[in-house]
Design an enzyme around this catalytic site. Structure first.
Site, PDB file in Angstrom:
ATOM      1  N   HIS A 120     -44.150  52.083  41.637  1.00 19.65           N
ATOM      2  CA  HIS A 120     -44.652  53.246  40.893  1.00 19.65           C
ATOM      3  C   HIS A 120     -45.102  52.752  39.513  1.00 19.65           C
ATOM      4  CE1 HIS A 120     -44.198  57.003  38.547  1.00 19.65           C
ATOM      5  NE2 HIS A 120     -44.223  57.663  39.693  1.00 19.65           N
ATOM      6  N   GLN A 200     -36.595  57.006  44.632  1.00 21.17           N
ATOM      7  CA  GLN A 200     -36.825  57.626  45.948  1.00 21.17           C
ATOM      8  C   GLN A 200     -35.707  57.327  46.937  1.00 21.17           C
ATOM      9  OE1 GLN A 200     -39.015  59.829  46.674  1.00 21.17           O
ATOM     10  NE2 GLN A 200     -40.259  59.657  44.825  1.00 21.17           N
ATOM     11  N   LYS A 223     -35.014  64.231  41.519  1.00 23.84           N
ATOM     12  CA  LYS A 223     -35.377  63.867  42.894  1.00 23.84           C
ATOM     13  C   LYS A 223     -34.143  63.871  43.795  1.00 23.84           C
ATOM     14  CE  LYS A 223     -39.233  61.077  41.301  1.00 23.84           C
ATOM     15  NZ  LYS A 223     -40.481  61.713  41.716  1.00 23.84           N
ATOM     16  N   CYS A 361     -49.198  57.789  41.656  1.00 31.07           N
ATOM     17  CA  CYS A 361     -48.744  56.889  40.571  1.00 31.07           C
ATOM     18  C   CYS A 361     -48.514  55.488  41.110  1.00 31.07           C
ATOM     19  CB  CYS A 361     -47.486  57.410  39.899  1.00 31.07           C
ATOM     20  SG  CYS A 361     -47.768  58.899  38.976  1.00 31.07           S
TER      21      CYS A 361
HETATM   22  N1  PMP Z   1     -40.312  55.485  40.413  1.00 31.85           N
HETATM   23  C1  PMP Z   1     -40.501  56.123  41.571  1.00 31.85           C
HETATM   24  C2  PMP Z   1     -40.361  55.338  42.858  1.00 31.85           C
HETATM   25  C3  PMP Z   1     -40.815  57.474  41.587  1.00 31.85           C
HETATM   26  O1  PMP Z   1     -41.011  58.103  42.745  1.00 31.85           O
HETATM   27  C4  PMP Z   1     -40.933  58.168  40.360  1.00 31.85           C
HETATM   28  C5  PMP Z   1     -41.306  59.632  40.327  1.00 31.85           C
HETATM   29  N2  PMP Z   1     -42.431  59.944  41.085  1.00 31.85           N
HETATM   30  C6  PMP Z   1     -40.705  57.466  39.177  1.00 31.85           C
HETATM   31  C7  PMP Z   1     -40.403  56.132  39.242  1.00 31.85           C
HETATM   32  C8  PMP Z   1     -40.782  58.124  37.850  1.00 31.85           C
HETATM   33  O2  PMP Z   1     -39.764  59.078  37.751  1.00 31.85           O
HETATM   34  P1  PMP Z   1     -39.731  60.141  36.573  1.00 31.85           P
HETATM   35  O3  PMP Z   1     -41.099  60.754  36.531  1.00 31.85           O
HETATM   36  O4  PMP Z   1     -38.673  61.112  36.993  1.00 31.85           O
HETATM   37  O5  PMP Z   1     -39.394  59.407  35.322  1.00 31.85           O
END
Ligand code: PMP
Length: 403
Positions: A120, A200, A223, A361
């Site tokens: 991500h 995740q 999450k 992302c």
């Molecule tokens: N890493 C992963 C694998 C994610 O799925 C996400 C959220 N989509 C994030 C990082 C970032 O998390 P947050 O937006 O809650 O800081």
């Protein structure tokens, strides 16, 4: 386990959209929240609201005790060695930034940072900024033809003695699972600092940070059925203690004068200012919620549903699945023929079905797949077979409309 009772814990799911009952298949973006979490946060604001750690009054000691109890809960939940290894942040993004900034004085120009291609952006950009500040070099760890981390290429890259290895536990875009215990053990053999992004994984897998052996493990409350605005940075004590604080101010100090400031001990050292108290309490309730579930049964059900979803999508025809393996966790990524993923998402939404469409992302991953984006359907503890059937039925009608 009574599934209907479980699902009834989630008030948001009991609504209709454009005349259709909501079918929520976007849990990987954020999960819905059970009443237990909502009630815990309301209870805090209604009864215990006070700042933590500061005042002599009873309300503050109650708030502090509730807040600090969650640190013990998190410690137990991810099987950390000691409570001081748990830092509350605002989410995974902040947790990774704390580490990437905190290592600034320890990494040198020319040192290597390895990053999972499926990472991500939150597990890419903070390392790039670290590299910009220090002259360190970033290399991606390639994926194999099944979109899994290519372990042969990884072992080759490890021969270059990386300083940091940043991995995803589960890819948010594809749902692919990394064998993190093995990958971390290999990285440790060459002395690398390891960070595993568990955003995740945390809601789906039983996470044991000591068994994984990583230096850092990070995740977000929202999450895992908890609120937004809270996350966790787990770090092995010594290395966590060596991080230069990203943010400074109140709470994280022992003494302050205009000549010099002495920082506090862990965990306060990395938690400056007023923390997200209600959110931490909500996270505690989310851990209670998850811990009370028969997690093995839930994991088996989720795996069966995901496999059903993959099979049904394939049977629909004109669908490309990306990285759809049997070991995947909680999500499936796909496109319908050459149709734009956004069009598919909008047409599904018109039937009350919420999926995520875009680059998730994970632009480098999309580039490696030759894609601008794709659709992703993701599952949670409340997802039913009826949800999947409705989604497939809706996809069939979208296909008829577009093709
Ligand atoms: N890493 C992963 C694998 C994610 O799925 C996400 C959220 N989509 C994030 C990082 C970032 O998390 P947050 O937006 O809650 O800081």
């Amino acid at each position: 386990m009574d599934f209907h009772h479980l699902r009834a814990q989630f008030p948001t799911l009991e609504q209709t959209l454009a005349g259709y009952p909501l079918c929520y298949l976007d849990t990987a973006a954020t999960s819905q929240k059970p009443k237990q979490v909502l009630n815990a946060m309301a209870r805090y604001y209604e009864n215990d609201n006070a700042n933590v750690h500061r005042a002599a009054h009873q309300l503050s000691s109650r708030a502090t005790s509730n807040y600090e109890t969650v640190r013990d809960k998190v410690c137990h939940f991810i099987k950390a060695k000691q409570r001081e290894e748990i830092i509350f942040t605002h989410g995974t993004t902040e947790s990774i930034n704390l580490v990437a900034y905190g290592l600034t004085g320890q990494i040198k120009s020319g040192d290597l940072i390895l990053i999972d291609t499926a990472a991500h952006h939150a597990n890419i950009v903070p390392w790039q900024e670290l590299a910009k500040r220090t002259g360190a070099i970033i290399k991606p760890i390639p994926l194999d033809s099944e979109c899994r981390l290519d372990e042969t290429a990884y072992e080759h890259l490890l021969q270059e003695n990386p300083f940091i290895v940043a991995l995803s536990h589960v890819s948010n875009a594809l749902g692919t699972l990394n064998p993190v215990n093995r990958l971390v053990a290999l990285a440790k053999q060459v002395g690398a600092i390891t960070l595993v992004d568990g955003a995740q994984a945390i809601a789906h897998l039983d996470v044991d940070v000591q068994a994984i052996g990583c230096d850092f493990y990070v995740f977000s409350g929202h999450k895992m059925y908890g609120p937004t605005g809270v996350g966790v940075l787990y770090g092995r004590f010594d290395i966590l203690d060596s991080l230069m604080p990203l943010m400074t101010g109140g709470e994280m100090i022992k003494t302050v004068s205009f000549e010099a400031t002495e920082f506090n001990q862990l965990p306060n050292r990395l938690e400056p200012g007023t923390p997200p108290i209600a959110e931490v309490i909500g996270l505690g309730a989310a851990i209670d919620f998850l811990s009370a579930l028969p997690r093995e049964v839930i994991a088996k059900q989720e795996a069966e549903l995901l496999s059903y979803l993959q099979t049904q999508l394939k049977q629909l025809g004109d669908i490309t699945l990306y990285g759809a393996n049997t070991s995947n966790i909680g999500a499936v990524a796909f496109n319908l023929a050459d149709e734009h993923h956004q069009d598919v998402g909008i047409l599904l939404d018109q039937q009350g079905i919420a999926v995520r469409c875009g680059h998730h992302c994970a632009m480098p991953l999309m580039q490696s797949l030759g894609l601008k984006g794709c659709c992703r359907a993701s599952l949670g503890v409340y997802t039913s077979k009826e949800d999947i059937d409705r989604f497939i039925e809706a996809m069939a009608s979208v296909k008829e409309m577009l093709l």
